[in-house]
Enzyme design. Structure first.
Site, PDB file in Angstrom:
ATOM      1  CB  CYS A  29     -31.014 -26.678  28.814  1.00  0.00           C
ATOM      2  SG  CYS A  29     -30.962 -25.294  27.699  1.00  0.00           S
ATOM      3  CG  MET A  30     -31.041 -22.555  30.220  1.00  0.00           C
ATOM      4  SD  MET A  30     -29.721 -22.313  29.022  1.00  0.00           S
ATOM      5  CE  MET A  30     -28.871 -20.917  29.712  1.00  0.00           C
ATOM      6  CG  MET A  39     -26.390 -26.467  25.422  1.00  0.00           C
ATOM      7  SD  MET A  39     -26.849 -26.401  27.157  1.00  0.00           S
ATOM      8  CE  MET A  39     -27.374 -24.702  27.305  1.00  0.00           C
ATOM      9  N   GLY A  48     -31.006 -21.378  25.750  1.00  0.00           N
ATOM     10  CA  GLY A  48     -31.357 -22.275  24.651  1.00  0.00           C
ATOM     11  C   GLY A  48     -32.790 -22.122  24.207  1.00  0.00           C
ATOM     12  CD  GLN A  49     -35.950 -25.816  26.454  1.00  0.00           C
ATOM     13  OE1 GLN A  49     -36.983 -26.380  26.141  1.00  0.00           O
ATOM     14  NE2 GLN A  49     -35.361 -26.000  27.622  1.00  0.00           N
TER      15      GLN A  49
HETATM   16  N1  LIG Z   1     -27.167 -35.507  23.035  1.00  0.00           N
HETATM   17  C1  LIG Z   1     -27.699 -34.376  23.458  1.00  0.00           C
HETATM   18  N2  LIG Z   1     -28.890 -34.390  24.093  1.00  0.00           N
HETATM   19  C2  LIG Z   1     -29.441 -33.230  24.519  1.00  0.00           C
HETATM   20  C3  LIG Z   1     -28.776 -32.013  24.332  1.00  0.00           C
HETATM   21  C4  LIG Z   1     -27.513 -32.019  23.663  1.00  0.00           C
HETATM   22  O1  LIG Z   1     -26.865 -30.981  23.450  1.00  0.00           O
HETATM   23  N3  LIG Z   1     -27.026 -33.220  23.254  1.00  0.00           N
HETATM   24  N4  LIG Z   1     -29.332 -30.851  24.771  1.00  0.00           N
HETATM   25  C5  LIG Z   1     -30.310 -30.885  25.851  1.00  0.00           C
HETATM   26  C6  LIG Z   1     -31.027 -29.601  25.885  1.00  0.00           C
HETATM   27  S1  LIG Z   1     -30.064 -28.205  26.058  1.00  0.00           S
HETATM   28  C7  LIG Z   1     -32.345 -29.498  25.765  1.00  0.00           C
HETATM   29  S2  LIG Z   1     -33.095 -27.973  25.971  1.00  0.00           S
HETATM   30  C8  LIG Z   1     -33.185 -30.704  25.594  1.00  0.00           C
HETATM   31  C9  LIG Z   1     -34.436 -30.488  24.740  1.00  0.00           C
HETATM   32  O2  LIG Z   1     -35.189 -31.631  24.863  1.00  0.00           O
HETATM   33  P1  LIG Z   1     -36.758 -31.717  24.605  1.00  0.00           P
HETATM   34  O3  LIG Z   1     -37.476 -30.630  25.241  1.00  0.00           O
HETATM   35  O4  LIG Z   1     -37.141 -33.093  25.025  1.00  0.00           O
HETATM   36  O5  LIG Z   1     -36.811 -31.618  23.006  1.00  0.00           O
HETATM   37  P2  LIG Z   1     -37.901 -30.967  22.053  1.00  0.00           P
HETATM   38  O6  LIG Z   1     -37.781 -31.629  20.744  1.00  0.00           O
HETATM   39  O7  LIG Z   1     -37.743 -29.507  22.075  1.00  0.00           O
HETATM   40  O8  LIG Z   1     -39.253 -31.378  22.745  1.00  0.00           O
HETATM   41  C10 LIG Z   1     -40.356 -30.519  22.812  1.00  0.00           C
HETATM   42  C11 LIG Z   1     -41.610 -31.351  22.640  1.00  0.00           C
HETATM   43  O9  LIG Z   1     -42.752 -30.518  22.816  1.00  0.00           O
HETATM   44  C12 LIG Z   1     -43.633 -30.691  21.704  1.00  0.00           C
HETATM   45  N5  LIG Z   1     -44.343 -29.412  21.510  1.00  0.00           N
HETATM   46  C13 LIG Z   1     -44.094 -28.429  20.633  1.00  0.00           C
HETATM   47  N6  LIG Z   1     -44.903 -27.379  20.842  1.00  0.00           N
HETATM   48  C14 LIG Z   1     -45.687 -27.709  21.871  1.00  0.00           C
HETATM   49  C15 LIG Z   1     -46.727 -27.023  22.570  1.00  0.00           C
HETATM   50  O10 LIG Z   1     -47.086 -25.882  22.262  1.00  0.00           O
HETATM   51  N7  LIG Z   1     -47.291 -27.672  23.599  1.00  0.00           N
HETATM   52  C16 LIG Z   1     -46.919 -28.924  23.963  1.00  0.00           C
HETATM   53  N8  LIG Z   1     -47.526 -29.474  24.993  1.00  0.00           N
HETATM   54  N9  LIG Z   1     -45.961 -29.598  23.309  1.00  0.00           N
HETATM   55  C17 LIG Z   1     -45.350 -28.995  22.293  1.00  0.00           C
HETATM   56  C18 LIG Z   1     -42.742 -31.075  20.571  1.00  0.00           C
HETATM   57  O11 LIG Z   1     -43.464 -31.748  19.555  1.00  0.00           O
HETATM   58  C19 LIG Z   1     -41.710 -31.957  21.269  1.00  0.00           C
HETATM   59  O12 LIG Z   1     -42.127 -33.292  21.364  1.00  0.00           O
HETATM   60  O13 LIG Z   1     -32.391 -31.733  24.991  1.00  0.00           O
HETATM   61  C20 LIG Z   1     -31.274 -32.077  25.764  1.00  0.00           C
HETATM   62  N10 LIG Z   1     -30.633 -33.247  25.154  1.00  0.00           N
HETATM   63  N1  LIG Z   2     -30.959 -24.674  15.224  1.00  0.00           N
HETATM   64  C1  LIG Z   2     -31.164 -24.860  16.522  1.00  0.00           C
HETATM   65  N2  LIG Z   2     -30.961 -23.851  17.385  1.00  0.00           N
HETATM   66  C2  LIG Z   2     -31.146 -24.058  18.707  1.00  0.00           C
HETATM   67  C3  LIG Z   2     -31.603 -25.307  19.205  1.00  0.00           C
HETATM   68  C4  LIG Z   2     -31.833 -26.344  18.259  1.00  0.00           C
HETATM   69  O1  LIG Z   2     -32.245 -27.455  18.618  1.00  0.00           O
HETATM   70  N3  LIG Z   2     -31.594 -26.088  16.939  1.00  0.00           N
HETATM   71  N4  LIG Z   2     -31.759 -25.499  20.539  1.00  0.00           N
HETATM   72  C5  LIG Z   2     -31.691 -24.366  21.469  1.00  0.00           C
HETATM   73  C6  LIG Z   2     -31.227 -24.832  22.784  1.00  0.00           C
HETATM   74  S1  LIG Z   2     -32.375 -25.457  23.861  1.00  0.00           S
HETATM   75  C7  LIG Z   2     -29.959 -24.698  23.203  1.00  0.00           C
HETATM   76  S2  LIG Z   2     -29.532 -25.187  24.772  1.00  0.00           S
HETATM   77  C8  LIG Z   2     -28.962 -24.003  22.392  1.00  0.00           C
HETATM   78  C9  LIG Z   2     -27.598 -24.711  22.361  1.00  0.00           C
HETATM   79  O2  LIG Z   2     -26.715 -23.957  21.629  1.00  0.00           O
HETATM   80  P1  LIG Z   2     -25.171 -24.313  21.535  1.00  0.00           P
HETATM   81  O3  LIG Z   2     -24.653 -24.650  22.862  1.00  0.00           O
HETATM   82  O4  LIG Z   2     -24.511 -23.225  20.796  1.00  0.00           O
HETATM   83  O5  LIG Z   2     -25.191 -25.619  20.605  1.00  0.00           O
HETATM   84  P2  LIG Z   2     -24.544 -27.068  20.710  1.00  0.00           P
HETATM   85  O6  LIG Z   2     -24.440 -27.536  19.319  1.00  0.00           O
HETATM   86  O7  LIG Z   2     -25.301 -27.915  21.659  1.00  0.00           O
HETATM   87  O8  LIG Z   2     -23.096 -26.929  21.371  1.00  0.00           O
HETATM   88  C10 LIG Z   2     -22.243 -25.833  21.259  1.00  0.00           C
HETATM   89  C11 LIG Z   2     -20.818 -26.188  21.073  1.00  0.00           C
HETATM   90  O9  LIG Z   2     -20.216 -26.746  22.232  1.00  0.00           O
HETATM   91  C12 LIG Z   2     -19.018 -27.309  21.766  1.00  0.00           C
HETATM   92  N5  LIG Z   2     -18.306 -28.099  22.776  1.00  0.00           N
HETATM   93  C13 LIG Z   2     -18.201 -29.444  22.904  1.00  0.00           C
HETATM   94  N6  LIG Z   2     -17.387 -29.763  23.928  1.00  0.00           N
HETATM   95  C14 LIG Z   2     -16.947 -28.610  24.473  1.00  0.00           C
HETATM   96  C15 LIG Z   2     -16.068 -28.276  25.544  1.00  0.00           C
HETATM   97  O10 LIG Z   2     -15.516 -29.115  26.237  1.00  0.00           O
HETATM   98  N7  LIG Z   2     -15.852 -26.950  25.798  1.00  0.00           N
HETATM   99  C16 LIG Z   2     -16.425 -25.971  25.053  1.00  0.00           C
HETATM  100  N8  LIG Z   2     -16.149 -24.721  25.369  1.00  0.00           N
HETATM  101  N9  LIG Z   2     -17.235 -26.262  24.024  1.00  0.00           N
HETATM  102  C17 LIG Z   2     -17.525 -27.557  23.742  1.00  0.00           C
HETATM  103  C18 LIG Z   2     -19.475 -28.093  20.566  1.00  0.00           C
HETATM  104  O11 LIG Z   2     -18.399 -28.363  19.689  1.00  0.00           O
HETATM  105  C19 LIG Z   2     -20.523 -27.180  19.963  1.00  0.00           C
HETATM  106  O12 LIG Z   2     -20.069 -26.491  18.829  1.00  0.00           O
HETATM  107  O13 LIG Z   2     -29.421 -23.872  21.070  1.00  0.00           O
HETATM  108  C20 LIG Z   2     -30.718 -23.318  20.966  1.00  0.00           C
HETATM  109  N10 LIG Z   2     -30.903 -23.043  19.561  1.00  0.00           N
HETATM  110 MO   LIG Z   3     -31.430 -26.354  25.717  1.00  0.00          MO
END
Ligand SMILES: Nc1nc2c(c(=O)[nH]1)N[C@H]1C(S)=C(S)[C@@H](COP(=O)(O)OP(=O)(O)OC[C@H]3O[C@@H](n4cnc5c(=O)[nH]c(N)nc54)[C@H](O)[C@@H]3O)O[C@H]1N2
Ligand SMILES: Nc1nc2c(c(=O)[nH]1)N[C@H]1C(S)=C(S)[C@@H](COP(=O)(O)OP(=O)(O)OC[C@H]3O[C@@H](n4cnc5c(=O)[nH]c(N)nc54)[C@H](O)[C@@H]3O)O[C@H]1N2
Ligand SMILES: [Mo]
Ligand code: SF4
Length: 751
Positions: A170-171, A337, A374-375
């Site tokens: 993520c970050m 992202m 993100g988080q």
């Molecule tokens: N294809 C694709 N995959 C991605 C991404 C993407 O853009 N595309 N993004 C990536 C990114 S940026 C991120 S941040 C990751 C996120 O990936 P994950 O962190 O694996 O996703 P979450 O669903 O947030 O998982 C959080 C878990 O913690 C549990 N939980 C909730 N609250 C608590 C609590 O208080 N305590 C404990 N112990 N557990 C709790 C929830 O039920 C859940 O199972 O995914 C990554 N994967």
């Molecule tokens: N509702 C909701 N909000 C969230 C989360 C969630 O699970 N749900 N997760 C949180 C977390 S952990 C994260 S990391 C953030 C992620 O937040 P964002 O990064 O804003 O969300 P994404 O949908 O993963 O991706 C953002 C954009 O990247 C674009 N993209 C794809 N390929 C490229 C490329 O080559 N270049 C550029 N410049 N852009 C591209 C995609 O089209 C997409 O619109 O959101 C946070 N907020």
């Molecule tokens: Mo994230």
């Protein structure tokens, strides 16, 4: 001033977009009859909205936005629907173990039995195979106190640097971007900059869905100051692009060329701020210093025409956005992202910083490169605490001897305690589990069986290693692989600090008792650690406040100094921004700026001081365009990209339990451009196969021009259609963050 009709219409379009998008932002959900209101932070995104939770008869019944926090009382629908998540029928309320190995059922047991069962394989692995054979896989959603203690237990107690977590997915690229350019992680700007900006450069961020309350603030800025320009650079025409003056769509992965093209125009047209970059910047190619002339020469390769041929963005548009960026009174870049999840994510981050350093749009109100986190606690809990394989607290690095020595002194450890080599980053960690080198893993607050890339490959590690998992919800995919499930108290059932995008630390206070037999994860971690053999003197804490006290005082020995952010202050105030060295310091708006940032000496001769670098200067990097790992080709002719939808959080373990949110997005789908759909004879709802070099899955089609021809998108929240089975696990060589945003795929209708 004459208002042209064109300008008027543009203003109106933005206003309409705003009113449409404002829909999901609600103030509150109210049960009525609240006896008290407890202050906290929303459980979900890195926007970090303040909330107030209403309690009646020991139950949480209401939630509303905290008017004193930066969100000024606003919440998006997810945040406003948090209360039913607490009481969802899917809560895990008792510890469980799989007595007979991975194929056995999970059975409920006592805490004592579960913790012993969890600790023994770790003890055995440590004794037989050493510290590198155990690991902690954590989360940017865990509380700061939890991540701090886990990191300390592992690196100081077990002498294992195998501490990583989902911020790697993520970050990590943003962190490495800030460190390489400025010498230290974390942004210089804050949300205040949004209210002062005259131009926004939003690249690779779907802010309207992923950071809705911040998007609201951007839209408000535009609405109240119609001269404000918004550039959205994203291959998809997202909801965010609806308020843009210019939406730049490009071939996925080519934005490095785009940003170099913008720099080319800025210099060619003398729109750069030579006084700023002359005084405050070094130019670097690879690791070698170069001069401005060499940088100019490097940019010769990025004429708008050449960049058009790489990106598909018209040359005139590149010129236009370069001027908008440079000529505004102040430009704020926001990214997420789309930039970080790339094999050249770090370079892409450097290129954003370059544009700001070149034009001097930095370190003054309304001008800043602000990476969106993100988080909710990736910044405070993981980046600041140093809970990644290569980090130590407060911006220190494992492989820096002086930094290790400092931490050993601060933690009262014998010299040489902290292992000198960095631990395994996420992908290497799961590969190590498959290979049998990592024998036992403690997974906290994350759901890797759903979110890792290349799932068919990397989940083998979860089948091989001994897995202890803390969870709150039965809906998590990773439970299928867990040998031990430890029910953690959920949000509001314990207290702890989150640190959001803008260096702001806010406290969530305990509002209610943990449900069932669930326990605060801090207690779980310490009980587990002591059983495995951590010296109790290393973790002498009675509660989260004790941990915070140690952490707060430790920060005073670094430029992250937040010694002034006491627990008492956090209880009173709705968040404070570090640096904040003393209790009467108000918190810092402009980092690196004399008279604002307390870490810059008051008598420093310059206004700006990038103190993360030995000579106080930031770096403008010569970073060439490098293509994505797996572009489309003749055999796999489409690009697949993935991301988020507004109403679900990641794997939907929480949001999927709320009927209102589930109804909005019941399952995954694939977005296909109408032209492509026509060619492939696909109509809305048709089952469509996405087949990559890894696997294939069938999604219902959603025909929309959000994606340009040749690009398809699917959200990744759906546990029944886990798109990560389709993805490779190629990662950035510097940050080790995987490229979730681009892979090649076939697209065809089920015949
Ligand atoms: N294809 C694709 N995959 C991605 C991404 C993407 O853009 N595309 N993004 C990536 C990114 S940026 C991120 S941040 C990751 C996120 O990936 P994950 O962190 O694996 O996703 P979450 O669903 O947030 O998982 C959080 C878990 O913690 C549990 N939980 C909730 N609250 C608590 C609590 O208080 N305590 C404990 N112990 N557990 C709790 C929830 O039920 C859940 O199972 O995914 C990554 N994967
Ligand atoms: N509702 C909701 N909000 C969230 C989360 C969630 O699970 N749900 N997760 C949180 C977390 S952990 C994260 S990391 C953030 C992620 O937040 P964002 O990064 O804003 O969300 P994404 O949908 O993963 O991706 C953002 C954009 O990247 C674009 N993209 C794809 N390929 C490229 C490329 O080559 N270049 C550029 N410049 N852009 C591209 C995609 O089209 C997409 O619109 O959101 C946070 N907020
Ligand atoms: Mo994230
Ligand atoms: S914008 Fe993010 S932090 Fe704010 S209420 Fe929505 S999910 Fe929560």
């Amino acid at each position: 001033m004459t208002i042209l009709r064109r300008d008027f219409l543009k203003g109106t379009a933005a206003a309409i977009a705003l009113s449409v998008l404002a829909g999901p932002v609600r103030a509150a959900q109210s049960g009525g009859g609240e006896e008290k209101w407890i202050k906290g932070v929303c459980r979900y995104c890195g926007t970090g909205c303040g909330v107030l939770v209403g309690v009646k008869g020991g139950k949480a019944v209401s939630i509303k936005g905290d008017p004193r926090n930066h969100n000024q009382g606003l919440l998006c629908l997810k945040g406003a629907m948090l209360i039913p998540v607490i009481y969802s029928e899917d809560r895990i309320l008792k510890p469980m173990i799989r007595k007979g190995g991975k194929n056995d059922q999970l059975t409920e047991v006592s805490w004592e039995e579960a913790l012993d069962f969890a600790a023994n394989p770790f003890k055995k692995a440590l004794a037989e195979a050493g510290p590198a054979s155990i690991a902690y896989y954590g989360s940017g959603q865990a509380l700061t106190e939890e991540s701090y203690v886990a990191n300390k237990m592992w690196k100081a107690g077990f002498k294992s640097n195998n501490v990583d977590g989902n911020p790697r997915l993520c970050m990590a690229s943003a962190v490495a971007g800030y460190i390489t350019t400025f010498g230290k992680d974390e942004p210089m700007g804050t949300y205040n900059d949004i209210d002062a900006a005259s131009c926004f450069f939003i690249i690779g961020s779907n802010t309207s869905e992923a950071h809705p309350v911040l998007f609201q603030r951007i839209a408000k800025r535009k609405e109240t100051s119609p001269d404000v320009k918004i550039i959205v650079a994203d291959p998809r025409r997202t909801n965010t692009s609806r308020i843009a003056d210019v939406h730049v769509s490009f071939k996925p992965g080519t934005d490095l060329a785009l940003m170099n093209g913008m720099a080319h125009v800025i210099i060619r047209e003398e729109l750069d701020d030579a006084r700023f970059h002359g005084k405050y910047c070094n130019f670097v190619k690879g690791n070698d210093p170069v001069n401005f002339e060499e940088y100019k020469k490097f940019l010769d390769d990025y004429t708008p025409e050449k960049v058009e041929s790489i990106t598909d963005v018209p040359a005139a548009t590149i010129v236009k956005i370069a001027r908008m960026f440079a000529e505004s009174k102040g430009t704020v870049s926001l990214w997420c992202m789309g930039i970080n999840q790339r094999v050249r994510g770090v370079w892409a981050n450097n290129l954003i910083h370059n544009l700001h350093l070149l034009t001097g749009h930095i370190c003054r109100p309304g001008a800043t490169p602000l990476s969106l986190t993100g988080q909710p606690n990736a910044c405070g809990g993981v980046r600041d605490v140093g809970a990644l394989a290569h980090l130590l607290p407060n911006g220190r690095m494992v492989e820096n001897e002086a930094h290790r020595k400092e931490m050993e002194a601060l933690w009262n450890l014998p010299p040489g305690t902290i292992a000198p080599k960095m631990g395994r980053h996420t992908i290497a960690l799961f590969e190590g589990m498959t290979a049998g080198d990592v024998k036992a893993v403690f997974i906290h607050c994350t759901n890797p069986a759903h979110t890792l890339p290349n799932l068919n490959k990397l989940t083998k590690g979860l089948q091989t290693a001994f897995v202890v998992q803390t969870e709150c919800f039965k809906t998590a995919e990773t439970l299928k692989y867990a040998d031990v499930v430890l029910p953690a108290a959920f949000w509001c059932e314990t207290d702890g600090v989150y640190g959001c995008t803008e260096r702001r630390y806010s406290l969530t206070e305990q509002a209610i008792k943990p449900l069932g037999e669930s326990r605060p994860a801090l207690e779980i971690l310490m009980d587990f650690g002591k059983r495995v053999g951590v010296d109790p003197k290393l973790i002498p804490y009675q509660n989260a406040s004790d941990v915070w006290e140690e952490w707060r005082l430790l920060s005073a020995k670094s430029v992250y100094n937040f010694a002034g952010i006491t627990r008492a202050r956090l209880k009173k105030e709705s968040g404070v921004k570090w640096p904040c060295p003393t209790e009467n310091h108000p918190g810092t708006y402009l980092r690196y700026v004399r008279d604002d940032d307390p870490m810059v000496p008051k008598d420093h001769p310059n206004k700006v001081f990038f103190y993360g670098k030995p000579d106080g200067k930031a770096v403008i990097f010569l970073r060439p365009y490098d293509p994505p790992f797996e572009p489309a080709d003749a055999e796999y002719p489409f690009v697949l990209t993935t991301g988020r939808v507004i109403d679900h959080w990641h794997t939907a373990t929480m949001t999927g339990t709320v009927p209102e949110l589930r109804k909005a997005y019941p399952g995954a789908y694939v977005e296909i451009n109408p032209e492509d759909a026509k060619k492939l004879s696909i109509v809305n709802g048709d089952p469509v196969v996405l087949e990559t070099r890894r696997d294939k899955l069938t999604f219902p089609a959603r025909i929309t021009d959000t994606c340009m021809p040749g690009l398809v998108f699917t959200p990744f929240f759906d546990p029944k259609l886990m798109v990560n089975k389709l993805f490779h696990d190629a990662a950035d060589p510097i940050s080790k963050e995987p490229e979730y945003k681009i892979c090649a795929t076939k697209v065809y209708k089920v015949s």
